[in-house]
Design a protein around this motif. Structure first.
Motif, PDB file in Angstrom:
ATOM      1  N   GLY A 693       0.814  -1.205   0.000  1.00  0.00           N
ATOM      2  CA  GLY A 693       0.000   0.000   0.000  1.00  0.00           C
ATOM      3  C   GLY A 693       0.848   1.255   0.000  1.00  0.00           C
ATOM      4  O   GLY A 693       1.936   1.280   0.585  1.00  0.00           O
ATOM      5  N   THR A 694       0.352   2.299  -0.677  1.00  0.00           N
ATOM      6  CA  THR A 694       1.066   3.572  -0.772  1.00  0.00           C
ATOM      7  C   THR A 694       0.103   4.720  -0.503  1.00  0.00           C
ATOM      8  O   THR A 694      -1.038   4.709  -0.990  1.00  0.00           O
ATOM      9  N   GLN A 695       0.566   5.712   0.253  1.00  0.00           N
ATOM     10  CA  GLN A 695      -0.203   6.937   0.506  1.00  0.00           C
ATOM     11  C   GLN A 695       0.743   8.121   0.387  1.00  0.00           C
ATOM     12  O   GLN A 695       1.777   8.169   1.065  1.00  0.00           O
ATOM     13  N   ILE A 696       0.396   9.055  -0.500  1.00  0.00           N
ATOM     14  CA  ILE A 696       1.204  10.264  -0.701  1.00  0.00           C
ATOM     15  C   ILE A 696       0.430  11.462  -0.156  1.00  0.00           C
ATOM     16  O   ILE A 696      -0.739  11.666  -0.500  1.00  0.00           O
ATOM     17  N   PHE A 697       1.081  12.224   0.699  1.00  0.00           N
ATOM     18  CA  PHE A 697       0.491  13.430   1.280  1.00  0.00           C
ATOM     19  C   PHE A 697       1.163  14.648   0.649  1.00  0.00           C
ATOM     20  O   PHE A 697       2.374  14.652   0.414  1.00  0.00           O
ATOM     21  N   GLY A 698       0.391  15.693   0.431  1.00  0.00           N
ATOM     22  CA  GLY A 698       0.948  16.908  -0.153  1.00  0.00           C
ATOM     23  C   GLY A 698       0.649  16.991  -1.638  1.00  0.00           C
ATOM     24  O   GLY A 698       0.016  16.119  -2.235  1.00  0.00           O
ATOM     25  N   ARG A 699       1.137  18.045  -2.237  1.00  0.00           N
ATOM     26  CA  ARG A 699       0.855  18.349  -3.646  1.00  0.00           C
ATOM     27  C   ARG A 699       2.115  18.143  -4.460  1.00  0.00           C
ATOM     28  O   ARG A 699       3.158  18.712  -4.158  1.00  0.00           O
ATOM     29  N   ALA A 700       2.021  17.267  -5.489  1.00  0.00           N
ATOM     30  CA  ALA A 700       3.218  16.910  -6.251  1.00  0.00           C
ATOM     31  C   ALA A 700       2.843  16.637  -7.702  1.00  0.00           C
ATOM     32  O   ALA A 700       1.718  16.207  -7.992  1.00  0.00           O
ATOM     33  N   PRO A 701       3.754  16.882  -8.658  1.00  0.00           N
ATOM     34  CA  PRO A 701       3.507  16.571 -10.067  1.00  0.00           C
ATOM     35  C   PRO A 701       3.543  15.062 -10.291  1.00  0.00           C
ATOM     36  O   PRO A 701       4.062  14.306  -9.469  1.00  0.00           O
ATOM     37  N   PHE A 702       3.007  14.617 -11.446  1.00  0.00           N
ATOM     38  CA  PHE A 702       2.835  13.187 -11.663  1.00  0.00           C
ATOM     39  C   PHE A 702       4.142  12.383 -11.621  1.00  0.00           C
ATOM     40  O   PHE A 702       4.123  11.224 -11.191  1.00  0.00           O
ATOM     41  N   PRO A 703       5.333  12.896 -12.046  1.00  0.00           N
ATOM     42  CA  PRO A 703       6.528  12.059 -11.953  1.00  0.00           C
ATOM     43  C   PRO A 703       6.921  11.711 -10.511  1.00  0.00           C
ATOM     44  O   PRO A 703       7.686  10.768 -10.297  1.00  0.00           O
ATOM     45  N   LEU A 704       6.386  12.472  -9.525  1.00  0.00           N
ATOM     46  CA  LEU A 704       6.696  12.194  -8.130  1.00  0.00           C
ATOM     47  C   LEU A 704       5.596  11.393  -7.437  1.00  0.00           C
ATOM     48  O   LEU A 704       5.742  11.038  -6.271  1.00  0.00           O
TER      49      LEU A 704
END
Length: 847
Positions: A693-704
């Motif tokens: 599972g993955t969870q990304i917090f914050g605002r980032a462009p698609f390559p990140l």
């Protein structure tokens, strides 16, 4: 065990001495008169009485008698019984050499009606084995609260079944001193070429509650090959994986990476046939020889016989395990395991000796092969002597600092067994062999072909399969690289390569330096090192490979369009620390610049205007914690590959992007966790499962964001999606499931025409659920980098319409090496350039 025998002897002697009786002590070894091999489970008894013992794995016995005894008798099924006179009141040694029974039977005609069908109902053999199963828990060594014992292990490998023509070839004229002869009826045939030997002396401790086991290696010795050609520690790990301990009380027994049900497994009467073949009443306790065979001889099962005590405990006193020649095991010609048990405190039996022999060959019937043998002996078995709780802390295997420094005098005094002449000579013979120039030239060539490296002393060049490749962005790509060896230093390691693409006309390069903090190779367990590296090279977004170089020549062949690439400039510093209990952590710093290549572009929209962006600048710090209890590895030149086992592997990664640090433009957090586990399902094979599972917090462009792992090559990849296109999906939160099940030929083995092919069935399923939050969606926020579009069509998507799913059915073990899968995609079939199904290949050497 020796001390225990002396104690029992003293206890027996004391009352006899007090009553004025004379005590007679008899001991010795029983051997086969033809082969001179020790015989286990031979009954040594006083004729006409119930007083007797059985020989151990090494053929030895010890018997204490009162003064009335005048003879002892040796008896064993298939051998002529022998009697010897003894001298009352004397401690004496009497050895037996027993002759196999050789009889010529006259022709006998047997007429019978219909063959009686085997059944479990009213079968005394099945009733007996069910009593054994019912008493397993109380007879296991784990039923003691505390145990400890001394253990001696010996492993010996030879090239086997060598023809006289082969031995007398001119190329071996300098190696004649290596060859050894044995009886031609033995496993391995007449001519052997001993190549490897290792020995270990250790103390083993067990605690039941909480369950802990610790092995302390006091001394170890092995044949040492030149590290430029052979990884000695990796060789030891591999051999110990093949020749694991056999615990007949386990429901499943590990053999060559497979799990075979034990003849006394809980469900054994359902897939074994049992027969009472002998009753041994001339020893105490009385024994029953119980023979067993698989109901279906092609199933992954044992055959052989076990000896059961008739004292109400129904314990296993000895066992001989083999496998049927029709079993679906690759390269195994013959296998034989002999187990001997001794009576311990509380009249419970513990495994005091085991001998496992296996011969391997490309052909099961002829030609040269490899014969391996592992002996394990136990002495000084003690119970109920607890150790302090802190004693069991740390790793379950401890190697004393001076374990490899013990001299010949130490081994001659402390090893439990005597070495054969071939075993005595193998240490010095291999040293002599490695000094021959012809042998070193041969090993140099073998290392180049198998490991892919050419050694030049302190530096080795490779891997050769990366020297040439091609792709749509670089065209023809040439690469040359290598790394330092321990010939330069055990603490410092450097690796480098340079590459050039003839289409983009750009140079690429890589350089890394590693400092080992524990004076070990950086690939050795436990790792403890710091590494700094810089890479300027191309990369396919979303492609992640395990244990394979990305510019491997075979990966140059890909399906569909493959024009979305990156130029990466990547500076990394990593610190890795592993502990003996297999807990580890990693700390990292990364400065990462990404520039689009091929048909990929970076653009956003601000105030209605489209802006092209040349490079993304990112600065990250990261931390990883990983727990893999009891993990073992195959050691290679380039990778340390984990050996799959029943124990779970848990990993948690945290990455933090930092804005305005070293030019970093984004602030975000990424948390990824995974759990891997292999489940053994007895005769139905095994299943490998990963949940991630993955969870990304914050605002980032698609390559990140999380670019889902895709695979457009024709190689089957287990933790990538084999029918997903590169950069097809991105998400900032997802959960994925990977399932790979091997039936090990359970169904194919029952189909007559297919059975001979030794094929094995496999099924695979993969799925990922997830999505993209509004704050990271360019359709909602045009100032973010737009998802790629080529030729006026969309390329990259989100998982807004449910999970992505694909599955496959495969045939493995084709030519004993090849797996071929038919892969089918179940969802998102309306995307452009999607293929719904395909054939994928995977090459793997396995038994």
């Amino acid at each position: 065990m020796y001390r225990l025998k002396l104690f029992l002897l003293f206890c027996l002697a004391a009352p006899c001495a007090a009553s004025g009786q004379t005590i007679t002590s008899v001991h010795g070894i029983v051997r086969d008169a033809r082969t001179r091999e020790p015989l286990m489970l031979v009954t040594i008894a006083v004729p006409g009485t119930s007083r007797g013992v059985s020989t151990g794995k090494d053929g030895s016995y010890s018997l204490s008698l009162d003064g009335s005894a005048s003879a002892v008798r040796a008896s064993y099924l298939g051998y002529e019984a022998q009697s010897r006179d003894i001298i009352p009141g004397k401690d004496q040694r009497i050895d037996f050499t027993m002759n196999p029974v050789s009889q010529t039977l006259q022709a006998v005609v047997v007429r019978s009606g219909r063959r009686k069908r085997y059944t479990n109902r009213n079968n005394p053999a099945v009733e007996l084995i069910r009593k054994v199963i019912a008493h397993k828990k109380e007879n296991r060594i784990e039923s003691y609260s505390y145990t400890q014992y001394s253990q001696y292990e010996k492993m010996f490998f030879s090239l086997s079944n060598l023809s006289e023509k082969f031995v007398n070839k001119r190329v071996f004229k300098n190696y004649k001193f290596m060859f050894k002869n044995q009886d031609s009826t033995e496993i391995g045939g007449k001519n052997l070429l001993p190549l490897y030997m290792e020995e270990k002396l250790s103390d083993v401790f067990y605690q039941k509650d909480p369950e802990r086991k610790k092995q302390v290696i006091l001394a170890e010795k092995q044949v040492k090959f030149d590290e430029n050609f052979v990884d000695n520690q990796g060789l030891t790990t591999y051999f110990n994986r093949l020749y694991q301990n056999i615990n007949i009380y386990d429901n499943n027994i590990s053999l060559l990476g497979n799990q075979l049900p034990s003849p006394i497994a809980d469900g054994a009467p359902g897939y074994y046939k049992f027969f009472i073949t002998d009753t041994l009443k001339d020893q105490q306790p009385n024994l029953v020889e119980l023979s067993f065979t698989p109901r279906n001889t092609t199933d992954m099962l044992f055959e052989g016989h076990i000896f059961i005590t008739l004292d109400g405990r129904y314990a296993v006193e000895g066992a001989r395990l083999t496998v049927n020649r029709h079993i679906n095991l690759n390269f195994v010609r013959r296998m034989e395991a002999n187990l001997s048990f001794s009576k311990g405190p509380g009249n419970k039996y513990y495994l005091s000796g085991s001998n496992l022999k296996m011969e391997f060959g490309i052909s099961k019937n002829k030609g040269g092969g490899i014969l391996g043998e592992r002996d394990v002996s136990v002495r000084d078995f003690k119970v109920d002597q607890p150790k302090p709780r802190e004693f069991y802390q740390g790793g379950d295997l401890i190697v004393n600092a001076d374990a490899q420094e013990k001299g010949e005098a130490y081994w001659d005094t402390n090893r439990f067994d005597t070495l054969t002449s071939a075993q005595k000579d193998v240490y010095k013979n291999i040293d002599s062999l490695q000094n021959l120039r012809s042998f070193r030239r041969t090993m140099d060539l073998v290392t180049l072909l198998l490991a892919g490296y050419k050694n030049f002393g302190w530096f080795e060049t490779g891997p050769v399969n990366t020297f040439y490749s091609f792709n749509p962005v670089e065209g023809f790509r040439l690469r040359l690289g290598g790394r330092t060896t321990t010939g330069l230093s055990k603490r410092y390691y450097f690796e480098t390569y340079g590459a050039y693409g003839f289409k983009d006309e750009r140079f690429k390069y890589f350089l890394s330096g590693t400092y080992s903090l524990n004076n070990r190779s950086i690939y050795r367990f436990p790792q403890n090192y710091i590494r700094a590296s810089y890479q300027h090279d191309t990369k396919i977004p979303g492609q992640e490979l395990q244990f394979v170089q990305e510019d491997n020549f075979l990966l140059s062949f890909k399906r569909g369009d493959n024009n979305l690439w990156l130029y990466n400039d990547l500076f990394k510093i990593d610190y890795v620390h592993e502990f003996e209990n297999h807990l580890s952590y990693r700390l990292g710093f990364k400065k990462w610049d990404q520039s689009p290549a091929g048909e990929l572009y970076f653009k956003n929209v601000t105030d209605g205007n489209e802006n092209r962006i040349g490079t993304l600048h990112t600065t990250e710090i990261s931390a990883q914690i990983r727990y893999a209890p009891h993990e073992k590895f195959y050691q290679g030149k380039l990778y340390r590959t984990p050996i799959p086992d029943r124990y779970p592997i848990l990993t948690l990664d945290y990455t933090q992007g930092i804005k305005n640090l070293w030019g970093g433009s984004y602030s975000y957090s990424n948390i990824t966790g995974s759990a891997d586990k292999r489940f053994y399902l007895s005769r139905l094979g095994y299943t490998d499962i990963r949940i991630e599972g993955t969870q990304i917090f914050g605002r980032a462009p698609f390559p990140l964001l999380d670019i889902l792992r895709a695979n457009q090559s024709y190689a089957f990849q287990f933790y990538s999606y084999n029918l997903m296109n590169f950069l097809e999906f991105v998400s900032d939160h997802n959960v994925s499931l990977f399932v790979d099940h091997h039936f090990n030929g359970f169904f194919f083995n029952k189909i007559p025409l297919i059975r001979a092919l030794k094929w094995r069935e496999v099924i695979n399923f993969k799925s990922v659920w997830g999505g993209l939050r509004a704050e990271n969606n360019p359709a909602v926020h045009p100032d973010l980098l737009q998802l790629p579009v080529t030729a006026d069509r969309q390329v990259t998507y989100t998982l807004d319409n449910g999970p992505y799913m694909e599955g496959s059915f495969g045939i493995a073990n084709i030519f004993k090496l090849l797996r071929v899968d038919y892969v089918h995609r179940f969802s998102y079939l309306d995307h452009p350039d999607v293929i719904r199904s395909g054939i994928r290949f995977y090459v793997k050497f396995e038994f």
